[in-house]
Design a protein around this motif. Structure first.
Motif, PDB file in Angstrom:
ATOM      1  N   VAL A 183       0.844  -1.208   0.000  1.00  0.00           N
ATOM      2  CA  VAL A 183       0.000   0.000   0.000  1.00  0.00           C
ATOM      3  C   VAL A 183       0.879   1.257   0.000  1.00  0.00           C
ATOM      4  O   VAL A 183       0.584   2.244  -0.677  1.00  0.00           O
ATOM      5  CB  VAL A 183      -0.973  -0.023   1.203  1.00  0.00           C
ATOM      6  CG1 VAL A 183      -1.746   1.279   1.302  1.00  0.00           C
ATOM      7  CG2 VAL A 183      -1.957  -1.171   1.058  1.00  0.00           C
ATOM      8  N   MET A 184       1.991   1.204   0.741  1.00  0.00           N
ATOM      9  CA  MET A 184       2.918   2.354   0.771  1.00  0.00           C
ATOM     10  C   MET A 184       3.453   2.678  -0.624  1.00  0.00           C
ATOM     11  O   MET A 184       3.541   3.833  -1.024  1.00  0.00           O
ATOM     12  CB  MET A 184       4.106   2.041   1.686  1.00  0.00           C
ATOM     13  CG  MET A 184       3.772   2.022   3.143  1.00  0.00           C
ATOM     14  SD  MET A 184       3.985   3.630   3.881  1.00  0.00           S
ATOM     15  CE  MET A 184       5.752   3.632   4.032  1.00  0.00           C
ATOM     16  N   VAL A 185       3.819   1.619  -1.361  1.00  0.00           N
ATOM     17  CA  VAL A 185       4.332   1.818  -2.722  1.00  0.00           C
ATOM     18  C   VAL A 185       3.259   2.500  -3.583  1.00  0.00           C
ATOM     19  O   VAL A 185       3.525   3.448  -4.313  1.00  0.00           O
ATOM     20  CB  VAL A 185       4.762   0.463  -3.335  1.00  0.00           C
ATOM     21  CG1 VAL A 185       5.011   0.591  -4.825  1.00  0.00           C
ATOM     22  CG2 VAL A 185       6.018  -0.054  -2.637  1.00  0.00           C
ATOM     23  N   ALA A 219       7.515   9.901  -8.441  1.00  0.00           N
ATOM     24  CA  ALA A 219       7.155   8.723  -7.644  1.00  0.00           C
ATOM     25  C   ALA A 219       8.304   7.721  -7.624  1.00  0.00           C
ATOM     26  O   ALA A 219       8.650   7.182  -6.568  1.00  0.00           O
ATOM     27  CB  ALA A 219       5.897   8.080  -8.200  1.00  0.00           C
ATOM     28  N   PHE A 220       8.906   7.500  -8.797  1.00  0.00           N
ATOM     29  CA  PHE A 220      10.028   6.548  -8.839  1.00  0.00           C
ATOM     30  C   PHE A 220      11.231   7.070  -8.049  1.00  0.00           C
ATOM     31  O   PHE A 220      11.953   6.299  -7.435  1.00  0.00           O
ATOM     32  CB  PHE A 220      10.418   6.248 -10.292  1.00  0.00           C
ATOM     33  CG  PHE A 220       9.536   5.185 -10.909  1.00  0.00           C
ATOM     34  CD1 PHE A 220       9.559   3.883 -10.419  1.00  0.00           C
ATOM     35  CD2 PHE A 220       8.680   5.487 -11.947  1.00  0.00           C
ATOM     36  CE1 PHE A 220       8.737   2.895 -10.970  1.00  0.00           C
ATOM     37  CE2 PHE A 220       7.856   4.511 -12.499  1.00  0.00           C
ATOM     38  CZ  PHE A 220       7.879   3.214 -12.009  1.00  0.00           C
ATOM     39  N   VAL A 226      11.021   8.879  -5.344  1.00  0.00           N
ATOM     40  CA  VAL A 226      10.694   8.635  -3.934  1.00  0.00           C
ATOM     41  C   VAL A 226      10.912   7.156  -3.601  1.00  0.00           C
ATOM     42  O   VAL A 226      11.495   6.818  -2.559  1.00  0.00           O
ATOM     43  CB  VAL A 226       9.233   9.065  -3.632  1.00  0.00           C
ATOM     44  CG1 VAL A 226       8.838   8.659  -2.219  1.00  0.00           C
ATOM     45  CG2 VAL A 226       9.078  10.564  -3.815  1.00  0.00           C
ATOM     46  N   LEU A 227      10.448   6.297  -4.501  1.00  0.00           N
ATOM     47  CA  LEU A 227      10.613   4.851  -4.258  1.00  0.00           C
ATOM     48  C   LEU A 227      12.093   4.480  -4.187  1.00  0.00           C
ATOM     49  O   LEU A 227      12.497   3.685  -3.334  1.00  0.00           O
ATOM     50  CB  LEU A 227       9.924   4.054  -5.367  1.00  0.00           C
ATOM     51  CG  LEU A 227       8.389   4.049  -5.310  1.00  0.00           C
ATOM     52  CD1 LEU A 227       7.802   3.404  -6.555  1.00  0.00           C
ATOM     53  CD2 LEU A 227       7.902   3.326  -4.069  1.00  0.00           C
ATOM     54  N   ALA A 228      12.887   5.110  -5.083  1.00  0.00           N
ATOM     55  CA  ALA A 228      14.330   4.847  -5.067  1.00  0.00           C
ATOM     56  C   ALA A 228      14.929   5.275  -3.728  1.00  0.00           C
ATOM     57  O   ALA A 228      15.763   4.572  -3.152  1.00  0.00           O
ATOM     58  CB  ALA A 228      15.002   5.590  -6.218  1.00  0.00           C
ATOM     59  N   GLY A 229      14.469   6.425  -3.233  1.00  0.00           N
ATOM     60  CA  GLY A 229      14.943   6.905  -1.934  1.00  0.00           C
ATOM     61  C   GLY A 229      14.530   5.961  -0.813  1.00  0.00           C
ATOM     62  O   GLY A 229      15.291   5.683   0.107  1.00  0.00           O
ATOM     63  N   MET A 230      13.303   5.439  -0.926  1.00  0.00           N
ATOM     64  CA  MET A 230      12.778   4.560   0.126  1.00  0.00           C
ATOM     65  C   MET A 230      13.562   3.254   0.240  1.00  0.00           C
ATOM     66  O   MET A 230      13.698   2.700   1.329  1.00  0.00           O
ATOM     67  CB  MET A 230      11.299   4.254  -0.143  1.00  0.00           C
ATOM     68  CG  MET A 230      10.375   5.388   0.262  1.00  0.00           C
ATOM     69  SD  MET A 230       8.715   5.221  -0.423  1.00  0.00           S
ATOM     70  CE  MET A 230       8.115   3.758   0.356  1.00  0.00           C
ATOM     71  N   VAL A 231      14.066   2.760  -0.888  1.00  0.00           N
ATOM     72  CA  VAL A 231      14.829   1.501  -0.812  1.00  0.00           C
ATOM     73  C   VAL A 231      16.326   1.761  -0.620  1.00  0.00           C
ATOM     74  O   VAL A 231      17.120   0.824  -0.621  1.00  0.00           O
ATOM     75  CB  VAL A 231      14.593   0.603  -2.052  1.00  0.00           C
ATOM     76  CG1 VAL A 231      13.152   0.172  -2.133  1.00  0.00           C
ATOM     77  CG2 VAL A 231      15.022   1.305  -3.340  1.00  0.00           C
ATOM     78  N   GLY A 232      16.703   3.013  -0.467  1.00  0.00           N
ATOM     79  CA  GLY A 232      18.083   3.329  -0.108  1.00  0.00           C
ATOM     80  C   GLY A 232      19.030   3.504  -1.265  1.00  0.00           C
ATOM     81  O   GLY A 232      20.253   3.474  -1.083  1.00  0.00           O
ATOM     82  N   ILE A 233      18.492   3.671  -2.475  1.00  0.00           N
ATOM     83  CA  ILE A 233      19.382   3.837  -3.637  1.00  0.00           C
ATOM     84  C   ILE A 233      20.230   5.112  -3.517  1.00  0.00           C
ATOM     85  O   ILE A 233      21.368   5.164  -3.963  1.00  0.00           O
ATOM     86  CB  ILE A 233      18.547   3.822  -4.940  1.00  0.00           C
ATOM     87  CG1 ILE A 233      18.115   2.390  -5.227  1.00  0.00           C
ATOM     88  CG2 ILE A 233      19.333   4.395  -6.133  1.00  0.00           C
ATOM     89  CD1 ILE A 233      17.226   2.212  -6.422  1.00  0.00           C
ATOM     90  N   ASN A 234      19.660   6.127  -2.894  1.00  0.00           N
ATOM     91  CA  ASN A 234      20.408   7.394  -2.731  1.00  0.00           C
ATOM     92  C   ASN A 234      21.221   7.431  -1.434  1.00  0.00           C
ATOM     93  O   ASN A 234      21.667   8.496  -1.011  1.00  0.00           O
ATOM     94  CB  ASN A 234      19.433   8.577  -2.738  1.00  0.00           C
ATOM     95  CG  ASN A 234      18.592   8.621  -3.987  1.00  0.00           C
ATOM     96  OD1 ASN A 234      19.074   8.273  -5.064  1.00  0.00           O
ATOM     97  ND2 ASN A 234      17.340   8.996  -3.861  1.00  0.00           N
ATOM     98  N   GLY A 235      21.356   6.289  -0.806  1.00  0.00           N
ATOM     99  CA  GLY A 235      22.092   6.237   0.462  1.00  0.00           C
ATOM    100  C   GLY A 235      21.120   6.242   1.636  1.00  0.00           C
ATOM    101  O   GLY A 235      19.946   6.587   1.491  1.00  0.00           O
ATOM    102  N   ILE A 236      21.635   5.855   2.771  1.00  0.00           N
ATOM    103  CA  ILE A 236      20.786   5.778   3.970  1.00  0.00           C
ATOM    104  C   ILE A 236      21.345   6.722   5.021  1.00  0.00           C
ATOM    105  O   ILE A 236      22.542   6.696   5.321  1.00  0.00           O
ATOM    106  CB  ILE A 236      20.736   4.334   4.509  1.00  0.00           C
ATOM    107  CG1 ILE A 236      20.078   3.423   3.456  1.00  0.00           C
ATOM    108  CG2 ILE A 236      19.974   4.267   5.827  1.00  0.00           C
ATOM    109  CD1 ILE A 236      20.154   1.951   3.770  1.00  0.00           C
ATOM    110  N   SER A 237      20.490   7.586   5.527  1.00  0.00           N
ATOM    111  CA  SER A 237      20.926   8.505   6.595  1.00  0.00           C
ATOM    112  C   SER A 237      19.800   8.642   7.603  1.00  0.00           C
ATOM    113  O   SER A 237      18.632   8.421   7.266  1.00  0.00           O
ATOM    114  CB  SER A 237      21.272   9.875   5.999  1.00  0.00           C
ATOM    115  OG  SER A 237      20.154  10.379   5.322  1.00  0.00           O
ATOM    116  N   PRO A 238      20.135   8.980   8.845  1.00  0.00           N
ATOM    117  CA  PRO A 238      19.086   9.072   9.867  1.00  0.00           C
ATOM    118  C   PRO A 238      18.113  10.208   9.553  1.00  0.00           C
ATOM    119  O   PRO A 238      18.498  11.223   8.974  1.00  0.00           O
ATOM    120  CB  PRO A 238      19.873   9.360  11.156  1.00  0.00           C
ATOM    121  CG  PRO A 238      21.188   9.871  10.709  1.00  0.00           C
ATOM    122  CD  PRO A 238      21.461   9.264   9.380  1.00  0.00           C
ATOM    123  N   VAL A 239      16.870  10.010   9.942  1.00  0.00           N
ATOM    124  CA  VAL A 239      15.853  11.049   9.731  1.00  0.00           C
ATOM    125  C   VAL A 239      16.004  12.097  10.834  1.00  0.00           C
ATOM    126  O   VAL A 239      15.901  11.774  12.012  1.00  0.00           O
ATOM    127  CB  VAL A 239      14.434  10.439   9.789  1.00  0.00           C
ATOM    128  CG1 VAL A 239      13.379  11.510   9.609  1.00  0.00           C
ATOM    129  CG2 VAL A 239      14.298   9.369   8.733  1.00  0.00           C
TER     130      VAL A 239
END
Lengths: 394, 170
Positions: free
Chosen positions: B58-60, B73-74, B76-89
């Motif tokens: 549902v989130m997707v 949208a893509f 955002v999805l790329a960001g959600m799966v960590g393609i742009n790196g992972i950093s703390p919110v």
């Protein structure tokens, strides 16, 4: 799993929901309305002496209520520049009820609504109106907190306003701020703007500038390479609105003094770098409107304090090494001392002994020469400040 | 579901949102059909997996619903799966996390309208509760009524938002 704990009674369940929700909301609204953290229904009240956070919220609510109660004779309209820059304590208006009705982010449309609102209770004798070039020169609202319901219409306004105030008290953010006041955790930096008749005090500004990193940091942003800001959406329609509203109130004797805001020369260059022709056209259109209105018998004048004059070209902290500036809080907000000079020039026009002025009255017979002088001063400033203007587009 | 998406607006993002939900329903019905002879009572583990899978699906879909266009949208999805790196919110403060936690518990464990209707249709009897790691079970009694009423009041309070209109530095 059909045990006794899972059984219940739907009507009683829904009744419990309704009653508990109403009770909790009633309790919270009563607290918020009584404490009134944003002063949305305060005037002549001891609460105005309560110290508040430097960033004061939903000011259009507080100012429209104050205008309704105070019924000023002299009003200032405009954006945050006017709200911060024009003090209400001026010897020019001794004995008059003066109120600064300017609001942060106000468009021309907002200022018109504010004027109509205050005039509903008492027609102002004098209106001082700060005009900004750019996105704020538009009919649509600029300050998103300025709900049109706040503008007085009809005799039922006091009742409607009370209802609006109660409705506005149903708010999570207001509840948090009210609780902070009750618990003594609220920021206590300065008095409400209402305590200074709508003017944002230096006391508040000192705190804000400290929190934002100071004047020098603000100018760092101007020195960076940036695209110019947006131009007005519909100059013709907005000027028509200005024309209409000045005409309406001139007929009943209101005096208008319009002025163009003296933002710092570097901001002037940066904001409108490639838009100088548009800016000139805007000034010509304003002059045409004001001249026509004056010929119709209106006491209205337009002054340009912007550009490259002795106030706006004050050297910035990056050059002087000082932390602060004499005339500016930051690039687009001038200090009250400058505001007092503006008021003096607006109302001492034509009087003998006027020297060392920094504004120029714009009329049909002076505008073209003024624009030539303006352009020349712009080039001169660039030539004199190559380092500061290196990143600004031409 | 494609039409359901289009009903929200003439934009490919809404069509994709509807299409994804249609696809999810097809998968769910197909799965039920395939497993029709192998039904097992759900366990805490299978329920947790099912809920997580549904939540992610549902989130997707919501990304497409909310985005200005398909490209966004893509992203955002790329960001959600960590393609742009992972950093703390860092944009969410502690109260913000508490609100998110409360919202999660409400979304996962308070009854939805289906459950409420099932309750009334079956003559004030609850359907068998699904196994859950959450020890408290909802029942339409006064205590739950007061709790839900308080949540309802807080929701009403959250409708009006105080915006700090700050132009430039002020």
């Amino acid at each position: 799993m059909n045990n006794a704990s899972e059984k219940g009674n739907l009507p009683i369940y829904f009744l419990a929901i309704g009653v508990s929700a109403l009770l909790l909301l009633g309790l919270i609204v009563t607290m918020n309305y009584t404490i009134d953290p944003y002063f949305i229904h305060q005037w002549d009240s001891p609460l105005l002496h309560r110290l508040s956070p430097a960033q004061q919220k939903i000011m259009p609510w507080a100012k429209t209520y104050a205008a309704y109660r105070f019924q000023p004779e002299v009003v200032y309209l405009g954006s945050s520049r006017t709200e911060i820059g024009l003090p209400t304590e001026s010897p020019l208006f001794t004995g008059k009820r003066v109120f600064n009705l300017a609001i942060s982010g106000a468009s021309v449309g907002d200022a018109v609504n504010m004027l109509r609102h205050t005039a509903f209770f008492h027609r102002p004798e004098i209106v001082v109106w700060g005009l900004d070039y750019g996105w704020q020169f538009r009919e649509k609202t600029g300050n998103t907190d300025f709900n049109k319901e706040l503008v007085a219409e009809g005799a039922s306004y006091p009742i409607r306003r009370t209802f609006l105030n109660i409705k506005r008290s149903i708010s999570m953010a207001m509840t948090g701020d009210a609780l902070n006041i009750v618990l003594g955790k609220s920021e206590q930096s300065c008095f409400s703007l209402l305590a200074y008749y709508g003017h944002k005090s230096s006391q508040c500004l000192e705190v804000i500038m400290r929190n934002e990193g100071g004047t020098k940091k603000a100018f760092e942003e101007v020195l960076k390479k940036k695209e110019p800001l947006g131009t007005p959406e519909d100059v013709a329609a907005t000027i028509q609105l200005l024309d209409q509203v000045t005409s309406d109130y001139c007929q009943s004797g209101t005096l208008f003094r319009l002025y163009l805001q003296p933002i710092h020369a570097l901001a002037e260059l940066s904001y409108w770098a490639t838009l100088t022709d548009d800016l000139d056209a805007w000034k010509r259109a304003l002059v045409k409107m004001v001249d026509a209105r004056r010929q119709g018998g209106c006491d209205i004048r337009l002054y340009d304090f912007s550009g490259f004059n002795r106030i706006t070209t004050e050297e910035i902290p990056q050059t002087t090494g000082n932390d602060s500036m004499q005339n500016y809080w930051e690039q687009s907000h001038y200090r009250s001392e400058v505001g007092l000079k503006i008021l003096e020039e607006l109302f001492a026009a034509g009087q003998e002994g006027q020297q060392n002025t920094f504004g120029v009255e714009l009329r049909g017979d002076t505008i073209e020469q003024h624009l030539v002088n303006f352009s020349h001063a712009r080039r001169q400033y660039r030539a004199d400040h190559p380092k500061e203007t290196a990143n600004i587009l031409q | 579901m494609l039409l359901g998406g289009l009903w929200h607006g003439a934009n490919w993002t809404f069509v994709i949102w509807g299409g994804l939900h249609g696809m999810y329903l097809c998968i769910q019905h197909g799965w039920q059909y395939a497993m029709r002879n192998r039904y097992r009572q759900p366990t805490v583990l299978t329920n947790s997996i099912n809920r997580t899978l549904t939540f992610l699906a549902v989130m997707v879909a919501w990304c497409f619903f909310r985005a200005q266009n398909v490209t966004s949208a893509f992203k955002v999805l790329a960001g959600m799966v960590g393609i742009n790196g992972i950093s703390p919110v860092t944009e969410i403060d502690f109260p913000g996390y508490l609100i998110l936690l409360a919202g999660t518990l409400i979304a996962f464990y308070l009854p939805n309208t289906n459950e409420l209707f099932l309750f009334t249709e079956k003559g004030h009897e609850m359907k068998p509760s699904a196994p859950s790691i959450f020890p408290v079970k909802w029942s339409p009694n006064i205590r739950w009524g007061i709790a839900v009423g308080c949540i309802f009041a807080l929701c009403i309070l959250s409708i009006e938002r105080t915006s700090d209109f700050i132009y430039a530095q002020f």
